[in-house]
Design a protein around this motif. Structure first.
Motif, short mmCIF file in Angstrom:
data_model
loop_
_atom_site.label_atom_id
_atom_site.label_comp_id
_atom_site.label_asym_id
_atom_site.label_seq_id
_atom_site.Cartn_x
_atom_site.Cartn_y
_atom_site.Cartn_z
N SER A 1 3.48 -9.59 3.97
CA SER A 1 3.27 -8.37 3.10
C SER A 1 1.72 -8.40 2.59
O SER A 1 1.12 -9.58 2.80
CB SER A 1 4.05 -8.44 1.71
OG SER A 1 3.71 -9.55 1.16
N LYS B 1 6.26 6.22 4.92
CA LYS B 1 4.91 5.77 5.59
C LYS B 1 4.78 4.25 5.63
O LYS B 1 4.70 3.53 4.54
CB LYS B 1 3.93 6.49 4.97
CG LYS B 1 2.71 6.94 5.90
CD LYS B 1 1.82 8.03 5.16
CE LYS B 1 0.53 7.40 5.08
NZ LYS B 1 -0.40 8.54 4.15
N PRO B 2 4.25 3.60 6.92
CA PRO B 2 3.98 2.43 6.87
C PRO B 2 2.74 2.06 5.85
O PRO B 2 1.63 2.89 5.82
CB PRO B 2 3.42 1.91 8.41
CG PRO B 2 4.42 3.07 9.12
CD PRO B 2 4.34 4.07 8.14
N ILE B 3 2.57 0.61 5.35
CA ILE B 3 1.70 0.32 4.52
C ILE B 3 0.28 0.60 5.09
O ILE B 3 -0.86 0.73 4.46
CB ILE B 3 1.73 -1.03 3.76
CG1 ILE B 3 0.78 -1.38 2.60
CG2 ILE B 3 1.78 -1.95 4.63
CD1 ILE B 3 1.07 -2.25 1.79
N ASP C 1 -1.03 -7.88 -0.09
CA ASP C 1 -1.38 -7.68 -1.62
C ASP C 1 -2.59 -6.76 -1.68
O ASP C 1 -3.95 -7.26 -1.46
CB ASP C 1 -1.89 -9.08 -2.17
CG ASP C 1 -2.19 -8.90 -3.62
OD1 ASP C 1 -2.29 -8.00 -4.08
OD2 ASP C 1 -2.21 -10.05 -4.35
N GLU C 2 -2.28 -5.52 -1.90
CA GLU C 2 -3.16 -4.39 -2.13
C GLU C 2 -4.38 -4.81 -2.89
O GLU C 2 -5.55 -4.36 -2.81
CB GLU C 2 -2.51 -3.09 -2.10
CG GLU C 2 -1.89 -2.66 -1.00
CD GLU C 2 -1.65 -1.19 -1.08
OE1 GLU C 2 -2.47 -0.31 -1.00
OE2 GLU C 2 -0.38 -0.82 -0.87
N ASP D 1 -0.71 2.64 7.36
CA ASP D 1 -1.21 3.84 7.33
C ASP D 1 -2.05 4.32 6.01
O ASP D 1 -2.97 5.22 5.86
CB ASP D 1 0.03 5.03 7.53
CG ASP D 1 0.41 4.80 8.85
OD1 ASP D 1 -0.23 4.40 9.83
OD2 ASP D 1 1.61 5.46 8.94
N GLY D 2 -1.22 3.89 4.74
CA GLY D 2 -2.19 4.27 3.73
C GLY D 2 -3.28 3.37 3.64
O GLY D 2 -4.32 4.08 2.84
N ILE D 3 -3.39 2.43 4.03
CA ILE D 3 -4.72 1.70 3.92
C ILE D 3 -5.89 2.07 4.78
O ILE D 3 -6.90 2.38 4.25
CB ILE D 3 -4.28 0.03 4.45
CG1 ILE D 3 -3.65 -0.70 3.47
CG2 ILE D 3 -5.69 -0.65 4.63
CD1 ILE D 3 -3.18 -1.93 3.81
N ARG E 1 -6.86 5.28 2.83
CA ARG E 1 -7.57 5.03 1.65
C ARG E 1 -9.07 4.41 1.68
O ARG E 1 -9.91 4.74 1.05
CB ARG E 1 -6.68 3.85 0.71
CG ARG E 1 -7.16 3.60 -0.63
CD ARG E 1 -6.24 2.62 -1.41
NE ARG E 1 -7.00 2.18 -2.72
CZ ARG E 1 -6.42 1.41 -3.64
NH1 ARG E 1 -5.50 0.68 -3.00
NH2 ARG E 1 -7.02 1.11 -4.48
#
Length: 71
Positions: free
Chosen positions: A59, A2-4, A61-62, A6-8, A11
């Motif tokens: 990238s 899953k692309p980052i 940095d979450e 999508d998670g963001i 969340r």
């Protein structure tokens, strides 16, 4: 995988607006020029007043994102 992004979106639902720009389209290239980005992925974070707070190329940095949302 899953692309980052999508998670963001999942969340931070209701706390963050995620705008995806396809720079392969004429409109996407125009948006890229206006926001001054050339590479993907580019993450640009705007504060609640609409000012650019930071950007990350390549990238994300979450932890930085989390800190920006939870000062």
């Amino acid at each position: 995988m899953k692309p980052i992004v999508d998670g963001i979106e999942t969340r931070y639902t209701g706390r963050l607006i995620v705008l995806r720009v396809d720079i392969t389209t004429p409109l996407g290239r125009q948006v890229g020029q206006e926001l001054d980005f050339q590479y993907t992925p580019t993450f640009i974070y705007y504060d609640a007043q609409g000012h650019e707070a930071w950007r990350s190329v390549g990238s994300l940095d979450e932890k930085q994102l989390d800190n920006s949302l939870n000062p």
